[in-house]
Design a protein around this motif. Sequence first.
Motif, PDB file in Angstrom:
ATOM      1  N   SER A 145       0.777  -1.237   0.000  1.00  0.00           N
ATOM      2  CA  SER A 145       0.000   0.000   0.000  1.00  0.00           C
ATOM      3  C   SER A 145       0.808   1.287   0.000  1.00  0.00           C
ATOM      4  N   CYS A 146       2.129   1.195   0.196  1.00  0.00           N
ATOM      5  CA  CYS A 146       2.918   2.425   0.247  1.00  0.00           C
ATOM      6  C   CYS A 146       4.304   2.185  -0.340  1.00  0.00           C
ATOM      7  N   GLU A 147       5.045   3.264  -0.547  1.00  0.00           N
ATOM      8  CA  GLU A 147       6.377   3.168  -1.139  1.00  0.00           C
ATOM      9  C   GLU A 147       7.311   2.298  -0.309  1.00  0.00           C
ATOM     10  N   ALA A 148       7.216   2.393   1.023  1.00  0.00           N
ATOM     11  CA  ALA A 148       8.100   1.596   1.888  1.00  0.00           C
ATOM     12  C   ALA A 148       7.856   0.100   1.688  1.00  0.00           C
ATOM     13  N   ASP A 149       6.577  -0.301   1.613  1.00  0.00           N
ATOM     14  CA  ASP A 149       6.247  -1.707   1.365  1.00  0.00           C
ATOM     15  C   ASP A 149       6.725  -2.127  -0.020  1.00  0.00           C
ATOM     16  N   LYS A 150       6.494  -1.277  -0.996  1.00  0.00           N
ATOM     17  CA  LYS A 150       6.920  -1.564  -2.369  1.00  0.00           C
ATOM     18  C   LYS A 150       8.430  -1.774  -2.414  1.00  0.00           C
ATOM     19  N   TYR A 200       2.609  -9.997   3.754  1.00  0.00           N
ATOM     20  CA  TYR A 200       1.765  -9.322   2.772  1.00  0.00           C
ATOM     21  C   TYR A 200       0.773 -10.319   2.181  1.00  0.00           C
ATOM     22  N   ARG A 208      -3.306  -3.150  -6.512  1.00  0.00           N
ATOM     23  CA  ARG A 208      -1.872  -3.058  -6.170  1.00  0.00           C
ATOM     24  C   ARG A 208      -1.095  -4.158  -6.904  1.00  0.00           C
ATOM     25  N   LEU A 225       1.081   0.988  -7.442  1.00  0.00           N
ATOM     26  CA  LEU A 225       0.372   1.467  -6.256  1.00  0.00           C
ATOM     27  C   LEU A 225      -0.890   2.250  -6.609  1.00  0.00           C
ATOM     28  N   GLU A 226      -1.014   2.687  -7.852  1.00  0.00           N
ATOM     29  CA  GLU A 226      -2.191   3.446  -8.289  1.00  0.00           C
ATOM     30  C   GLU A 226      -3.381   2.537  -8.594  1.00  0.00           C
TER      31      GLU A 226
END
Length: 74
Positions: A15-20, A68, A45, A40-41
């Motif tokens: 859901s966020c850049e850190a997870d990505k 995840y 996901r 992410l958009e």
Amino acid sequence: MENFDNILLFKTNISCEADKTAVCAMLRNLNGVEQLSVDLEDEDRVLRVVSATLNHQQIIKLINQHGYNCCELI
């Protein structure tokens, strides 16, 4: 030309850049990953992995082991 049989698509809860960043770093350590991306958009996901040697279940198991949600996108 890309072989579409080698493109694995997954629905995730990244859901966020850190997870990505964490998931991408983990997957880059796998032998056989040629390319990967996380959208992410997109509401799903979408994780896209290009690999001639890995399969959906291997990726799902690894992602799930790290907390995840991940399932094959059909």
